[in-house]
Structures are given as structure tokens and as C-alpha cells.
Design a protein around this motif. Structure first.
Motif, PDB file in Angstrom:
ATOM      1  N   LYS A  47       1.138 -10.460  -0.521  1.00  0.00           N
ATOM      2  CA  LYS A  47       1.786 -10.346  -1.832  1.00  0.00           C
ATOM      3  C   LYS A  47       0.757 -10.142  -2.936  1.00  0.00           C
ATOM      4  N   TRP A  48      -0.348 -10.868  -2.861  1.00  0.00           N
ATOM      5  CA  TRP A  48      -1.403 -10.718  -3.866  1.00  0.00           C
ATOM      6  C   TRP A  48      -2.016  -9.316  -3.805  1.00  0.00           C
ATOM      7  N   GLY A  69       5.627   3.054  -6.243  1.00  0.00           N
ATOM      8  CA  GLY A  69       6.403   2.047  -5.521  1.00  0.00           C
ATOM      9  C   GLY A  69       6.453   2.310  -4.028  1.00  0.00           C
ATOM     10  N   LEU A  70       6.557   3.604  -3.657  1.00  0.00           N
ATOM     11  CA  LEU A  70       6.582   3.961  -2.239  1.00  0.00           C
ATOM     12  C   LEU A  70       5.260   3.613  -1.570  1.00  0.00           C
ATOM     13  N   ILE A  77       4.470  -3.104   4.129  1.00  0.00           N
ATOM     14  CA  ILE A  77       5.090  -3.108   5.455  1.00  0.00           C
ATOM     15  C   ILE A  77       4.033  -3.037   6.550  1.00  0.00           C
ATOM     16  N   LEU A  78       3.017  -2.194   6.352  1.00  0.00           N
ATOM     17  CA  LEU A  78       1.946  -2.072   7.346  1.00  0.00           C
ATOM     18  C   LEU A  78       1.197  -3.388   7.514  1.00  0.00           C
ATOM     19  N   LEU A  79       0.864  -4.044   6.402  1.00  0.00           N
ATOM     20  CA  LEU A  79       0.146  -5.321   6.469  1.00  0.00           C
ATOM     21  C   LEU A  79       1.004  -6.408   7.114  1.00  0.00           C
ATOM     22  N   LEU A  83       0.173  -8.532  10.423  1.00  0.00           N
ATOM     23  CA  LEU A  83       0.227  -9.996  10.386  1.00  0.00           C
ATOM     24  C   LEU A  83       1.084 -10.537  11.528  1.00  0.00           C
ATOM     25  N   ILE A  84       2.192  -9.882  11.806  1.00  0.00           N
ATOM     26  CA  ILE A  84       3.071 -10.325  12.895  1.00  0.00           C
ATOM     27  C   ILE A  84       2.355 -10.200  14.238  1.00  0.00           C
TER      28      ILE A  84
END
Length: 284
Positions: A47-48, A69-70, A77-79, A83-84
Motif C-alpha cells: 500500500k505504501w 491509475g491503471l 496486483i503484481l506485488l 506476496l501470496i
């Protein structure tokens, strides 16, 4: 051969699914807590980073707000995906199995959402080619208004009577788009009918006097044009063409119509209405 290939592929996916379920059964509380901490910290950092990227991109005045924005959303989404995968590795889950499951799910989802993907591709094309930008007044198939947002799936317009219209991006990219704001100047074309019995020189002089009285009329890219244009069934048509700033178009057009009519009335020059003369020939 195809049947054997599909059978082998299905067996591989089944084996990976069993391996994935086996890894789930081996989870313990410490591993889960560790993965949860990694996810929370990573989510805050994402988020940061997204906010920082948005602020940095906003400094570029040439970059459209929708495109900015895109880009930020795509990076987020990539990050999150990375992370997942990191959390899955911490939990001891096989990442290859996760990727395989996600690929299968993505294929099924893409087949079910063909129209949405077409609109997404249209949105990317609009943002890259820029036939219009946010704030432009455009005419699209079945809609006309000011562009308020270019989204992933649709483009949003606000009409002059304050209605919001959402046009699918695939419709926009596959149709003719008229942008009224891209050029700084516009031309006003008016047809002024006058009676056959009037003096054409006087009529043109009256119209030219009206045009000379408004500073919004530009001399470039062309001087005001006042010429006889057509000999109609009931009138002589005079064509009036003037250039103005795009923002003055509608107000100036209304002003010209009103003041040309008033000036012609004051000069005693009639604006005829459509009429039909019937001549009866009697028998002798």
C-alpha cells in the motif's frame, strides 16, 4: 495422441492437487502465524509503495489520470501475487501446484469473460492511443458528453443534463469517435435564408456588421465567410462561417442566430418560410 496428452495432463494436475492437499495437512500454528506476519507486513508495504508510485506519476502532467491509475493498480496486483507466493512458500505449500491451479482457473475465467476481456483490451488501447482524455467532450455511438473516466471495462460520460452514461470500451474502439475538445478552435456554420425580393448586398452587409461586433469571432485560421450559397425553393440561402474558441462555440452560435435575426428584421429583410405557389389554369 491428443487423448493420451490430455490424459497425462490430467494425471499431472491430479498429482499436484494431492501434493497441495498433503502440504496443507502438515501445517502448524507457528508456520501459519509466520506467514500471517509476512502477509500483513507485505500488504502494508505494498500500500505504501502504491501510494508513493501514484504520487510520483502524478507529477507527470502529460500522463493521463486513468492511465496512471491503471499502472498503479497493475503494480499493486503484481506485488500482491508475489506476496501470496512468498506466504505459500513460508507455509511449505508447493508453488508449482499453486501456479498450475491458478493457470487452470485463469483459463476457465477467460473463457467465461470473453466480453469483459475485450473491453479490457479496448481500455488499454484507449489509454495508449488517447483518442480522447478525461475532460474532453466527445460523441460516441449512442452517447455524447464529457469524459469523466476511462476505466478497465467502460468509459464514463456525463451528459449536458447531468446524466452518466457507461459505454463499453470494445464499442468505443470499434466505432467512430468525434472529439470536440481536442482542437482549440471550432468553426460555426450557419445558413441564413432571405427572400428573393431583398437586396443580397444589403443582407450580406447587415450580417457582416453583426459579425464585426463580437470579439469572440477569430480572424484565424480563416476570416469570417459570408456568401450566397444556394438558390432554394422559397429563399436565397446565405452561408455564414466563423471561427471561435472551442469553449465559446455554443454560446456564440446562439448569440449569432439571435442577433442576425434581429438585425435583418431591423433592416426590413424578411426571412421567408417554406411556401408553395399554386397556379390554376382555367378552361376557355
Amino acid at each position: 495422441m491428443n487423448a493420451l496428452y490430455l490424459s497425462a495432463a490430467g494425471a499431472d494436475e491430479a498429482a499436484e492437487a494431492r501434493e497441495f492437499l498433503s502440504a496443507l495437512s502438515r501445517l502448524n500454528l507457528n508456520t501459519i502465524l509466520g506467514a500471517a506476519v509476512i502477509f500483513l507486513v507485505g500488504y502494508v508495504l505494498i500500500k505504501w509503495a502504491a501510494g508513493l508510485a501514484d504520487r510520483l506519476l502524478s507529477r507527470n502532467e502529460k500522463l493521463d489520470a486513468s492511465l496512471r491509475g491503471l499502472l498503479v493498480s497493475s503494480c499493486r496486483i503484481l506485488l500482491l501475487f508475489l506476496l501470496i507466493l512468498t506466504c505459500a512458500d513460508k507455509l511449505g505449500l508447493p508453488t508449482t501446484s499453486i501456479l498450475t491451479l491458478l493457470g487452470t482457473f485463469g483459463l476457465a475465467l477467460s473463457l467465461a469473460m470473453q466480453n469483459s476481456l475485450s473491453n479490457l483490451a479496448g481500455g488499454l488501447f484507449i489509454l495508449s492511443s488517447k483518442p480522447f482524455e478525461t475532460g474532453d467532450y466527445v460523441s460516441l455511438p449512442g452517447a455524447e458528453g464529457t469524459v469523466t473516466k476511462v476505466g478497465f471495462i467502460h468509459t464514463t460520460l456525463t451528459t449536458v443534463d447531468n446524466k452518466q452514461i457507461h459505454v463499453p470500451n470494445s464499442t468505443v474502439t470499434g466505432s467512430v469517435v468525434t472529439n470536440f475538445s481536442q482542437c482549440s478552435t471550432r468553426r460555426i456554420d450557419l445558413t441564413v435564408p432571405v427572400s428573393y425580393g431583398c437586396s443580397l448586398e444589403q443582407a450580406k452587409a447587415v450580417i457582416e456588421e453583426v459579425l464585426a461586433g463580437d470579439s469572440r469571432i477569430l480572424s484565424q485560421p480563416a476570416a469570417p465567410f459570408v456568401r450566397v450559397w444556394d438558390l432554394g425553393a422559397s429563399s436565397v440561402d446565405i452561408m455564414v462561417r466563423v471561427w471561435c474558441q472551442a469553449g465559446d462555440y455554443w454560446e456564440l452560435r446562439s448569440w449569432l442566430l439571435e442577433n442576425i435575426k434581429t438585425a435583418l428584421d431591423r433592416a426590413g429583410i424578411a426571412i421567408p418560410y417554406s411556401q408553395l405557389d399554386v397556379h390554376l389554369i382555367g378552361k376557355n
